[in-house]
Write an enzyme that holds these catalytic residues in place. Structure first.
Site, PDB file in Angstrom:
ATOM      1  N   ASN A  63       0.859  -1.192   0.000  1.00  0.00           N
ATOM      2  CA  ASN A  63       0.000   0.000   0.000  1.00  0.00           C
ATOM      3  C   ASN A  63       0.890   1.235   0.000  1.00  0.00           C
ATOM      4  OD1 ASN A  63      -1.836   2.014   0.494  1.00  0.00           O
ATOM      5  ND2 ASN A  63      -2.471   1.256   2.512  1.00  0.00           N
ATOM      6  N   LYS A  83       0.076   4.242  -0.390  1.00  0.00           N
ATOM      7  CA  LYS A  83      -0.603   5.402   0.207  1.00  0.00           C
ATOM      8  C   LYS A  83      -0.354   6.659  -0.639  1.00  0.00           C
ATOM      9  CE  LYS A  83      -0.306   3.147   4.648  1.00  0.00           C
ATOM     10  NZ  LYS A  83      -0.302   3.255   6.097  1.00  0.00           N
ATOM     11  N   HIS A  86      -9.647   0.756   4.790  1.00  0.00           N
ATOM     12  CA  HIS A  86      -8.359   0.983   5.451  1.00  0.00           C
ATOM     13  C   HIS A  86      -8.549   1.939   6.628  1.00  0.00           C
ATOM     14  CE1 HIS A  86      -4.303   2.373   6.216  1.00  0.00           C
ATOM     15  NE2 HIS A  86      -3.909   1.238   5.672  1.00  0.00           N
ATOM     16  N   GLU A 116      -7.011   4.432   7.609  1.00  0.00           N
ATOM     17  CA  GLU A 116      -6.905   5.867   7.304  1.00  0.00           C
ATOM     18  C   GLU A 116      -8.181   6.375   6.640  1.00  0.00           C
ATOM     19  OE1 GLU A 116      -3.134   5.319   5.404  1.00  0.00           O
ATOM     20  OE2 GLU A 116      -2.353   4.779   7.376  1.00  0.00           O
ATOM     21  N   GLU A 122      -5.407  -5.006  10.691  1.00  0.00           N
ATOM     22  CA  GLU A 122      -4.406  -3.960  10.896  1.00  0.00           C
ATOM     23  C   GLU A 122      -4.723  -3.192  12.171  1.00  0.00           C
ATOM     24  OE1 GLU A 122      -2.435  -2.760   7.010  1.00  0.00           O
ATOM     25  OE2 GLU A 122      -4.375  -1.782   6.955  1.00  0.00           O
ATOM     26  N   GLY A 150       2.233   2.335  10.659  1.00  0.00           N
ATOM     27  CA  GLY A 150       3.157   3.447  10.457  1.00  0.00           C
ATOM     28  C   GLY A 150       3.841   3.927  11.723  1.00  0.00           C
ATOM     29  N   SER A 179       3.308  -2.040  10.451  1.00  0.00           N
ATOM     30  CA  SER A 179       4.767  -2.054  10.636  1.00  0.00           C
ATOM     31  C   SER A 179       5.386  -3.424  10.371  1.00  0.00           C
ATOM     32  CB  SER A 179       5.140  -1.540  12.036  1.00  0.00           C
ATOM     33  OG  SER A 179       4.652  -0.212  12.200  1.00  0.00           O
TER      34      SER A 179
END
Ligand code: PGA
Length: 257
Positions: A11, A13, A98, A100, A170, A176, A216
């Site tokens: 991904n 992003k 996702h 985000e 996730e 991240g 991560s």
């Protein structure tokens, strides 16, 4: 490691301008071969076409995916892109839900469910991402959040369509941040997710669904995570931006059980 074919997604992003995206695709095309592991990359929207073109030209076994989708086929939806437009650009796989999109952009479960259903209807492979926030984990609500997001996200999906669905677990606090769930904690969450799928569909379907870990994952921790019986691959953010790191994770996934 399970007997399911591992699936590793990169991904990207909102990173990498055109030349960098194309260069990364070219580098990956040189490093990724064989079909032991399913591989997909998710470039930023404007670069789907050039990345797909390069991978196609090189004959690389790497699918191109979109980081988000919209539900409607065409019309007055300023700023959105339809599923058939994505397919025109060579996209075969989409990310939905996702963290985000959920927590930064503000997408809620009903819209995520509509996106899952529209994408499957259009013939796409779907990665549905779920995961708890740190305060939810600390309150002991990890499984409650995961199974809730799963139930909402998959409502109305048919048994047949489930063959094209992958779940990405996730934990939001691991994305991240450099913090990773321990292999034991991740395995436990994945096992509960699989049990919930068995409850919603049936055991055969649950046994066939890939559940990726994301948060991560990097070359240094991938092997241990991927060795867990219910972890069937990874959704990789930061480490997917470097060809060597992403290829090392794919290699770790290719190691037989
Ligand atoms: P990360 O991102 O690997 O940078 O934690 C994972 C993801 O958001 O899919």
């Amino acid at each position: 490691m399970s007997t399911r074919r591992p699936f590793i997604g990169g991904n990207w992003k909102m990173n990498l301008h055109q030349q960098d995206a194309v260069d990364l695709a070219l580098a990956l095309a040189d490093k990724v071969s064989g079909d032991a592991v399913q591989v997909a990359v998710f470039p930023a929207l404007p670069y789907l076409l050039p990345v797909a073109a390069v991978l196609h030209e090189k004959g690389a076994p790497i699918a191109v995916g979109a980081q988000d989708v919209y539900t409607q086929p065409n019309g007055a939806y300023t700023g959105e892109v339809s599923l058939s437009m994505l397919q025109d650009c060579g996209v075969t796989c989409v990310l939905v839900g996702h963290s985000e999109r959920r927590h930064v952009i503000g997408e809620a479960d009903p819209l995520i469910n509509e996106k899952v259903l529209a994408s499957l209807e259009a013939g796409m492979d779907v990665i549905l991402a779920i995961g708890e926030k740190i305060e939810q984990r600390e309150a002991g609500k990890t499984d409650y959040i995961n199974t809730g997001q799963l139930g909402y996200g998959l409502a109305g999906v048919t048994d047949e369509q489930m063959k094209r669905v992958t779940i990405a677990y996730e934990p939001v606090w691991a994305i991240g941040t450099g913090k990773t769930a321990t292999p034991g904690d991740a395995q436990r969450a994945h096992m509960v997710i699989r049990q919930a799928i068995a409850f919603m569909f049936d055991q055969d379907i649950a046994d066939g669904v890939r559940v990726q870990y994301g948060g991560s994952m990097k070359p240094g921790n991938a092997a241990e995570l991927l060795a867990q019986p219910d972890i069937d691959g990874g959704l990789i953010g930061g480490a997917s931006l470097k060809a060597d790191d992403f290829a090392a994770i794919i290699d770790a996934a290719a190691v037989p059980a």
